[in-house]
Write a protein that holds these residues in place. Structure first.
Motif, PDB file in Angstrom:
ATOM      1  N   ASP A  20       8.462 -30.963  -4.075  1.00 26.45           N
ATOM      2  CA  ASP A  20       9.714 -31.663  -3.778  1.00 26.45           C
ATOM      3  C   ASP A  20      10.190 -31.457  -2.342  1.00 26.45           C
ATOM      4  O   ASP A  20      10.554 -32.405  -1.663  1.00 26.45           O
ATOM      5  CB  ASP A  20      10.817 -31.250  -4.746  1.00 26.45           C
ATOM      6  N   ARG A  21      10.155 -30.199  -1.891  1.00 27.82           N
ATOM      7  CA  ARG A  21      10.685 -29.903  -0.555  1.00 27.82           C
ATOM      8  C   ARG A  21       9.912 -30.687   0.509  1.00 27.82           C
ATOM      9  O   ARG A  21      10.486 -31.242   1.436  1.00 27.82           O
ATOM     10  CB  ARG A  21      10.599 -28.392  -0.311  1.00 27.82           C
ATOM     11  N   MET A  22       8.577 -30.725   0.340  1.00 29.28           N
ATOM     12  CA  MET A  22       7.747 -31.414   1.317  1.00 29.28           C
ATOM     13  C   MET A  22       7.998 -32.927   1.275  1.00 29.28           C
ATOM     14  O   MET A  22       8.086 -33.580   2.310  1.00 29.28           O
ATOM     15  CB  MET A  22       6.287 -31.127   1.013  1.00 29.28           C
ATOM     16  N   MET A  23       8.121 -33.449   0.069  1.00 23.85           N
ATOM     17  CA  MET A  23       8.361 -34.879  -0.069  1.00 23.85           C
ATOM     18  C   MET A  23       9.743 -35.231   0.500  1.00 23.85           C
ATOM     19  O   MET A  23       9.932 -36.323   1.030  1.00 23.85           O
ATOM     20  CB  MET A  23       8.298 -35.305  -1.537  1.00 23.85           C
ATOM     21  N   ALA A  24      10.677 -34.296   0.374  1.00 23.10           N
ATOM     22  CA  ALA A  24      12.027 -34.546   0.876  1.00 23.10           C
ATOM     23  C   ALA A  24      12.002 -34.738   2.391  1.00 23.10           C
ATOM     24  O   ALA A  24      12.801 -35.480   2.947  1.00 23.10           O
ATOM     25  CB  ALA A  24      12.957 -33.395   0.495  1.00 23.10           C
ATOM     26  N   SER A  25      11.053 -34.086   3.054  1.00 22.20           N
ATOM     27  CA  SER A  25      11.012 -34.183   4.513  1.00 22.20           C
ATOM     28  C   SER A  25      10.638 -35.589   4.982  1.00 22.20           C
ATOM     29  O   SER A  25      10.880 -35.941   6.122  1.00 22.20           O
ATOM     30  CB  SER A  25      10.046 -33.139   5.086  1.00 22.20           C
ATOM     31  N   VAL A  26      10.034 -36.402   4.111  1.00 20.91           N
ATOM     32  CA  VAL A  26       9.795 -37.795   4.502  1.00 20.91           C
ATOM     33  C   VAL A  26      10.693 -38.735   3.692  1.00 20.91           C
ATOM     34  O   VAL A  26      10.436 -39.925   3.587  1.00 20.91           O
ATOM     35  CB  VAL A  26       8.311 -38.217   4.335  1.00 20.91           C
ATOM     36  N   GLY A  27      11.745 -38.181   3.104  1.00 19.67           N
ATOM     37  CA  GLY A  27      12.742 -39.018   2.441  1.00 19.67           C
ATOM     38  C   GLY A  27      12.417 -39.353   0.999  1.00 19.67           C
ATOM     39  O   GLY A  27      13.061 -40.206   0.399  1.00 19.67           O
ATOM     40  N   LEU A  28      11.399 -38.710   0.432  1.00 14.19           N
ATOM     41  CA  LEU A  28      11.089 -38.963  -0.977  1.00 14.19           C
ATOM     42  C   LEU A  28      11.452 -37.724  -1.791  1.00 14.19           C
ATOM     43  O   LEU A  28      12.043 -36.786  -1.273  1.00 14.19           O
ATOM     44  CB  LEU A  28       9.602 -39.292  -1.129  1.00 14.19           C
ATOM     45  N   SER A  29      11.092 -37.728  -3.076  1.00 20.63           N
ATOM     46  CA  SER A  29      11.346 -36.542  -3.877  1.00 20.63           C
ATOM     47  C   SER A  29      10.074 -36.161  -4.622  1.00 20.63           C
ATOM     48  O   SER A  29       9.093 -36.902  -4.623  1.00 20.63           O
ATOM     49  CB  SER A  29      12.473 -36.789  -4.878  1.00 20.63           C
ATOM     50  N   MET A  85       2.762 -40.707   4.822  1.00 26.64           N
ATOM     51  CA  MET A  85       3.958 -39.927   5.141  1.00 26.64           C
ATOM     52  C   MET A  85       4.723 -40.556   6.297  1.00 26.64           C
ATOM     53  O   MET A  85       5.954 -40.659   6.261  1.00 26.64           O
ATOM     54  CB  MET A  85       3.563 -38.487   5.484  1.00 26.64           C
ATOM     55  N   ILE A  86       3.983 -40.997   7.323  1.00 25.79           N
ATOM     56  CA  ILE A  86       4.657 -41.620   8.466  1.00 25.79           C
ATOM     57  C   ILE A  86       5.329 -42.923   8.024  1.00 25.79           C
ATOM     58  O   ILE A  86       6.493 -43.176   8.359  1.00 25.79           O
ATOM     59  CB  ILE A  86       3.648 -41.870   9.609  1.00 25.79           C
ATOM     60  N   VAL A  87       4.602 -43.720   7.251  1.00 23.47           N
ATOM     61  CA  VAL A  87       5.175 -44.995   6.797  1.00 23.47           C
ATOM     62  C   VAL A  87       6.424 -44.737   5.944  1.00 23.47           C
ATOM     63  O   VAL A  87       7.444 -45.406   6.111  1.00 23.47           O
ATOM     64  CB  VAL A  87       4.129 -45.812   6.005  1.00 23.47           C
ATOM     65  N   ALA A  88       6.351 -43.747   5.043  1.00 22.94           N
ATOM     66  CA  ALA A  88       7.505 -43.440   4.193  1.00 22.94           C
ATOM     67  C   ALA A  88       8.714 -43.069   5.053  1.00 22.94           C
ATOM     68  O   ALA A  88       9.830 -43.535   4.822  1.00 22.94           O
ATOM     69  CB  ALA A  88       7.170 -42.302   3.232  1.00 22.94           C
ATOM     70  N   LEU A  89       8.457 -42.246   6.062  1.00 19.39           N
ATOM     71  CA  LEU A  89       9.538 -41.811   6.949  1.00 19.39           C
ATOM     72  C   LEU A  89      10.156 -43.005   7.667  1.00 19.39           C
ATOM     73  O   LEU A  89      11.381 -43.133   7.763  1.00 19.39           O
ATOM     74  CB  LEU A  89       8.965 -40.806   7.963  1.00 19.39           C
ATOM     75  N   VAL A  90       9.299 -43.894   8.161  1.00 20.35           N
ATOM     76  CA  VAL A  90       9.788 -45.075   8.875  1.00 20.35           C
ATOM     77  C   VAL A  90      10.558 -45.994   7.920  1.00 20.35           C
ATOM     78  O   VAL A  90      11.651 -46.457   8.232  1.00 20.35           O
ATOM     79  CB  VAL A  90       8.607 -45.839   9.530  1.00 20.35           C
ATOM     80  N   ILE A 135       1.673 -57.620   4.693  1.00 22.73           N
ATOM     81  CA  ILE A 135       1.756 -57.813   6.141  1.00 22.73           C
ATOM     82  C   ILE A 135       1.683 -56.469   6.868  1.00 22.73           C
ATOM     83  O   ILE A 135       0.904 -56.287   7.803  1.00 22.73           O
ATOM     84  CB  ILE A 135       3.052 -58.568   6.512  1.00 22.73           C
ATOM     85  N   TYR A 136       2.454 -55.485   6.385  1.00 26.74           N
ATOM     86  CA  TYR A 136       2.457 -54.223   7.123  1.00 26.74           C
ATOM     87  C   TYR A 136       1.110 -53.514   7.010  1.00 26.74           C
ATOM     88  O   TYR A 136       0.628 -52.911   7.967  1.00 26.74           O
ATOM     89  CB  TYR A 136       3.659 -53.351   6.711  1.00 26.74           C
ATOM     90  N   LEU A 137       0.472 -53.636   5.838  1.00 22.53           N
ATOM     91  CA  LEU A 137      -0.818 -52.958   5.671  1.00 22.53           C
ATOM     92  C   LEU A 137      -1.913 -53.628   6.495  1.00 22.53           C
ATOM     93  O   LEU A 137      -2.740 -52.948   7.106  1.00 22.53           O
ATOM     94  CB  LEU A 137      -1.206 -52.906   4.189  1.00 22.53           C
ATOM     95  N   PHE A 138      -1.911 -54.966   6.538  1.00 22.73           N
ATOM     96  CA  PHE A 138      -2.913 -55.647   7.362  1.00 22.73           C
ATOM     97  C   PHE A 138      -2.711 -55.336   8.837  1.00 22.73           C
ATOM     98  O   PHE A 138      -3.673 -55.108   9.569  1.00 22.73           O
ATOM     99  CB  PHE A 138      -2.876 -57.167   7.132  1.00 22.73           C
ATOM    100  N   SER A 139      -1.438 -55.281   9.267  1.00 17.43           N
ATOM    101  CA  SER A 139      -1.176 -54.959  10.669  1.00 17.43           C
ATOM    102  C   SER A 139      -1.702 -53.568  10.993  1.00 17.43           C
ATOM    103  O   SER A 139      -2.366 -53.358  12.015  1.00 17.43           O
ATOM    104  CB  SER A 139       0.324 -55.015  10.971  1.00 17.43           C
ATOM    105  N   LEU A 140      -1.411 -52.606  10.104  1.00 20.35           N
ATOM    106  CA  LEU A 140      -1.887 -51.237  10.326  1.00 20.35           C
ATOM    107  C   LEU A 140      -3.410 -51.187  10.325  1.00 20.35           C
ATOM    108  O   LEU A 140      -4.022 -50.515  11.160  1.00 20.35           O
ATOM    109  CB  LEU A 140      -1.357 -50.307   9.230  1.00 20.35           C
ATOM    110  N   ALA A 141      -4.024 -51.926   9.396  1.00 13.70           N
ATOM    111  CA  ALA A 141      -5.478 -51.924   9.281  1.00 13.70           C
ATOM    112  C   ALA A 141      -6.095 -52.473  10.564  1.00 13.70           C
ATOM    113  O   ALA A 141      -7.052 -51.915  11.103  1.00 13.70           O
ATOM    114  CB  ALA A 141      -5.914 -52.745   8.074  1.00 13.70           C
ATOM    115  N   TYR A 142      -5.517 -53.558  11.057  1.00  9.03           N
ATOM    116  CA  TYR A 142      -6.042 -54.194  12.266  1.00  9.03           C
ATOM    117  C   TYR A 142      -5.926 -53.252  13.451  1.00  9.03           C
ATOM    118  O   TYR A 142      -6.875 -53.048  14.203  1.00  9.03           O
ATOM    119  CB  TYR A 142      -5.261 -55.485  12.526  1.00  9.03           C
TER     120      TYR A 142
END
Lengths: 619, 89
Positions: free
Chosen positions: A317-326, A411-416, A597-604
């Motif tokens: 939980d604590r780690m997930m909280a750092s990217v805004g999840l639980s 994790m980065i995407v979740a944070l964003v 869209i976001y996944l294709f952009s990241l993939a590209y």
């Protein structure tokens, strides 16, 4: 009573042993569907009374309250009250209570009984309660609640006949209309009433630490706990590869044997090619992943049934909280390593809508088992099998790197996302951590069978259709004898690929890849089948045909291209089923469109960066 | 016994009675879930475990015969009064 079999529903708190009771009453033949318009599973089965009369039994989602806090609880409430679309009004409710947890479970029971429906209480897991030093008085409880109370031990099939008789006894009664008597003060005070009744029903209890708590002293230890979790996950991923080798080989041999049998017993021509190259080759290359998927699910089901999964959520939980999840997001994301579809469906247990949406959107970044065939073939062909340290192979390291790449990406995407589109106050983390339990083999096997069936159905439909369509597109029109063009270039698929090729050229992809990407939209693993089909059709002579896909890849792809292809698959949303399930779970096209869209952009971007970095490094 | 404190500051293994909950600090939905899990005034709780690597978040509580996890941010809204451990009858 009409000829229609009466509808009996099972309701109760999560962790009351409700599903075990359902399995014990109905056996393995269960139907799983969704309630119309919502993403809540409807599990039903058949059951017969002592006199042979049939009844339909429905296992309602576990609920803490009739005042719903999640779509699951909403459905439970509407079904019990006879208001659910697509469901008859139940003829009786079996309320399942954990005998060792009366204080908490009586709360929901009181709410349901107050509705005035015919209710029978199954006082479940009596054996565990006794082991905990509890002696209960079911008759007293029945008197306090005003409904029959039957002690049961679902896993040992104890009390099932009494339960069935009690339910039958309730069926003949005239039913009053359900009244919406949801506790007006939104549940205030119910706990005290539940506690009072629990106290009356408990004859004696001996204090003494339960073994479950002793286990938690270790599993939730501030330092040993995370290490154990890490070890469990490590063993799990090792097993996915190590245990699956033998069954995979068996499936491969079987599919080769079938292909050979078809080859010798069928006259050559269109249909034989179609069956060998299209059907057996395409579907066979996907079914080989069934062992890995089942091993991963075996672990996940065992971790869930034993109660450890909630401890893992607590630790994370604590780690997930750092990217805004639980911590609640941990279970769906872990399931997504097997397949994003059950992962996304598991997000239903996340009560915070923003949390849930974020988890759904990042779930496809977890390296699902469908990516394995793609990774495996490319790594096998392009990464040399040398060691880079004691016991560390370069190939394994690259594979591990791709998993890590996906996790860090998520994790980065979740944070964003949490600071943009799913912005909002940090959600809470409220969760029951049930007692540890020895998982029941039968329940695990039923779960595995259901997963295997879903996968095979997918392989038999979507994946089969995609490979067949690709094979047809690649085979027609036939290249003229005197043409200098290859069959692939001349085919419909080749012409489509020629249009896409310029778009993916800047990220190092050749025409063959452009071609493989089209059918791989159906499912990632089809990319491998597609490459195999393409090169099989393009093989001009016997000698070329005999070469393995690996060798063909090595001769046609550069290393930067191969690496870019791997990077592409870390992010690319190439799975129609995932997009479809996202649409269903988010009730619209907005979020699946956003996800694609976001996944294709990241993939590209990832493929491009990888390609040009590799070229610059002179690889 | 001693005066009330907030749940997040309660020492481990200390049993306490919930004396007040600041519902305004908790969203509606979470308040309902908290009550559904059996947390309300007058209920006895015991803090069993804390988060990993010495962090005080999340917290595992015993409520009745059940163990539940809550975050520190919620625990802060719950006032408790420590009670002496009674031997179960």
């Amino acid at each position: 009573m009409s000829e229609i079999a009466p509808l009996i529903v099972l309701a109760g708190n999560p962790n009351s042993g409700k599903s075990a009771l359902f399995n014990a009453l109905t056996g393995a033949r269960q139907k799983i569907a969704n309630y119309p318009g919502v993403t809540v599973e409807r599990k039903s089965g058949h059951f017969t009374f002592a006199d042979g009369r049939p009844a339909e039994l429905v296992d309602l989602p576990g609920s803490y309250s009739l005042d719903p806090t999640s779509p699951d609880e909403e459905v439970t409430r509407s079904v019990i009250m006879g208001l659910q679309k697509g469901e008859r009004r139940p003829d009786a409710v079996i309320l399942v209570l954990d005998a060792a947890n009366l204080d908490n479970h009586l709360r929901f029971a009181l709410e349901v009984i107050a509705l005035g429906q015919p209710v029978v209480v199954a006082l479940n897991m009596m054996d565990l309660a006794e082991r905990d030093g509890l002696t209960l008085d079911p008759a007293r409880l029945a008197k306090e609640l005003g409904v029959p109370v039957i002690p049961t031990v679902a896993v040992r099939r104890r009390g099932l006949e009494d339960l069935s008789a009690a339910v039958e006894g309730r069926l003949v009664e005239e039913r009053p209309e359900a009244e919406a008597v949801i506790a007006k003060e939104r549940g205030h005070g119910l706990s005290k009433q539940a506690k009072r009744i629990a106290k009356l029903a408990i004859v004696s209890e001996t204090a003494g630490r339960r073994w479950s708590e002793r286990a938690d002293a270790l599993f939730l230890h501030p330092f040993a706990g995370p290490l154990i979790l890490f070890a469990v996950l490590f063993v799990m991923f090792q097993a996915v590869f190590a245990w699956s080798e033998a069954p995979i080989e068996m499936i491969e041999n079987a599919s080769e044997w079938v292909a050979a049998a078809v080859e010798t017993n069928m006259p050559g021509g269109f249909f034989r090619d179609f069956i060998i190259e299209g059907a057996i080759g395409g579907v066979g290359s996907v079914v080989v992943f069934l062992p890995q998927i089942l091993i991963l699910f075996l672990f996940i089901l065992l971790l869930e049934a034993s109660g450890y999964m909630t401890r893992a959520a607590f630790i994370m939980d604590r780690m997930m909280a750092s990217v805004g999840l639980s911590g609640r997001s941990f279970i769906p994301l872990l399931s997504s390593f097997a397949c994003a579809i059950p992962g996304i469906m598991a997000t239903r247990s996340i009560s915070d809508p923003r949390d849930r949406l974020t988890t759904i959107l990042v779930a496809p970044l977890m390296t699902c088992s469908a990516r394995l065939p793609v990774y495996a073939i490319i790594i096998g062909a392009f990464i040399p099998p040398r060691t880079v340290g004691p016991g560390i192979g370069l190939q394994g390291l690259v594979l591990f790197g791709l998993y890590v790449f996906g996790i860090i990406g998520a994790m980065i995407v979740a944070l964003v996302l949490r600071s943009t589109v799913t912005k909002g106050p940090n959600s809470g983390f409220l969760m029951e951590m049930p007692k540890y339990q020895l998982p029941l083999m039968k329940d695990i096997l039923i779960g595995l069978w259901q997963r295997a069936w879903i996968f095979l159905r997918r392989a038999g439909t979507i994946i089969f259709a995609a490979t067949v369509v690709l094979w047809l597109l690649l085979t027609f029109p036939k290249v003229p004898e005197d043409s200098a063009m290859s069959q692939v270039d001349y085919s419909v698929a080749g012409r489509i690929a020629n249009v896409i090729a310029p778009v993916v050229k800047p990220i190092g992809f050749n025409r063959d890849i452009a071609l493989a990407l089209i059918p791989a939209m159906a499912a990632r693993e089809v990319a491998v089948a597609a490459l195999a089909t393409t090169y099989a059709i393009d093989a001009t002579d016997e000698e070329a045909e005999a070469r393995s896909l690996t060798e063909r890849l090595q001769s046609r792809w550069s290393l930067p291209t191969a690496l870019a292809f791997l990077a592409w698959f870390v992010f690319a949303p190439q799975c129609i089923s995932t997009i479809a399930v996202t649409r269903r779970e988010t009730n619209g096209w907005k979020w699946p469109a956003f996800m694609v869209i976001y996944l294709f952009s990241l993939a590209y971007a990832a493929a491009g960066i990888t390609y040009w970095s590799a070229v610059a490094l002179g690889l | 016994m001693s005066s009330s404190t907030s749940l997040d500051l309660l020492p481990l293994r200390q049993r306490a009675e919930v004396v007040a909950i600041d519902w305004t600090a908790i969203s509606d939905n979470e308040g309902r879930r908290l009550r559904a899990l059996g947390i309300e005034t007058g209920v006895q709780v015991e803090k069993l475990y804390k988060g990993m690597f010495g962090m005080n978040d999340p917290i595992a509580l015993r409520v009745g015969r059940m163990m539940i996890a809550v975050r520190k941010s919620h625990a802060r809204a719950i006032s408790v009064c420590p009670v002496a451990v009674t031997i179960a009858a």
